[in-house]
Motif scaffolding. Sequence first.
Motif, PDB file in Angstrom:
ATOM      1  N   PHE A  84       0.797  -1.231   0.000  1.00 20.87           N
ATOM      2  CA  PHE A  84       0.000   0.000   0.000  1.00 20.87           C
ATOM      3  C   PHE A  84       0.829   1.281   0.000  1.00 20.87           C
ATOM      4  N   GLY A  85       2.131   1.152  -0.061  1.00 21.57           N
ATOM      5  CA  GLY A  85       3.001   2.318  -0.124  1.00 21.57           C
ATOM      6  C   GLY A  85       3.421   2.824   1.243  1.00 21.57           C
ATOM      7  N   HIS A  93      -0.629  -1.347  -4.809  1.00 23.48           N
ATOM      8  CA  HIS A  93       0.230  -1.786  -5.898  1.00 23.48           C
ATOM      9  C   HIS A  93      -0.476  -2.815  -6.763  1.00 23.48           C
ATOM     10  N   LYS A  94      -0.304  -2.701  -8.056  1.00 19.30           N
ATOM     11  CA  LYS A  94      -1.025  -3.566  -8.987  1.00 19.30           C
ATOM     12  C   LYS A  94      -0.715  -5.042  -8.786  1.00 19.30           C
TER      13      LYS A  94
END
Length: 343
Positions: A84-85, A93-94
Amino acid sequence: MRSVRVRWGVVVSLSLLVVLLSSCQAPLELVKIIRPEGTKPAASTQEEKPGTEAAARKYAGYSALDIYIHGEIADVLERYGERFGHKEKFALHKETHLEWGVNLELKETYKLAEYTELAAKQPALPDVDEAVKKLAPKLEDLVKMLGEIDTYYRFKFYVDDNFAKGKTLHEQLQVLLKEWEPLAEDFTVNLHQSLMKQRELDLADFKANDQMIRYHALESIMAAEAIEDELNRQGVASETLDGLDAASYRVLYDRLTEEVAQYIALADDPERVKQEGLDTYNSYGNMLKHKIMLVKASATDLLQRAEQSRTFDEHNKDGTPKDYKKKLQEAILEYDVFVIGPE
């Protein structure tokens, strides 16, 4: 979460559950350990002074807390960031496969209270105790929030609200981390400074009392920590050895090899074991020896990878700084169990 494990190269030479570890004693039980009659304490036993068994228990508990923070909690935060960063804005994130789970569960959090309560126990370690008092509320908040995040994704509530609460939790987590990180760093710095002084007392006491198995066990731990300090000082990443100064590493590696060899020679001598009063709980000594040998083997893997320019792959992570750190953490916890004694 950025690493807040300020190590010996910056502060002094010590350590820092990656999964609360496979030690024969659970690390979060260390403060409950009682020495059986007839065995020698690791350090002098003058009541309520540095070097007492009470001090050893307190340092063991604080070390376990430090390792938990920079091991399991840091790992969970790293896994979260991968999905999720790490920035303030939520970014799924893909390549994240949420259907596989997010693996954000923290283990044995119910025992953490035992460690934060150490601040009120004797002997007093003023700087460390004060750092723990400041850290404790934020630690409780962080563990609670990570538990809430884990539940949200584990039970797929994100499907019901299209990540609405997930985004809110993400923002709240980033705010909390800004408050948490300096407190965790302050605790680590103060603990390591205090523990280094205690270790010098321990080494002197071991030598004075001819407890050379304990002496070389601690020297081996400190030599292993010096290697981790050097990796951190050089900024070597967890999954690559790019930029590692192999010559500097070799000096520290040779020191570790020498200390471990001396330790094993003594630990394998039945007469020496008996002389030092360790025969009544030598199974703990054997476990410590095993853990220290694993650290040495991991250090050798690191050296070989650096000198042979061997690469990493997803199937073989032996010889990475991260693997080395995990094995060192386990050895430190096992050392505490060994020196304090079994239940």
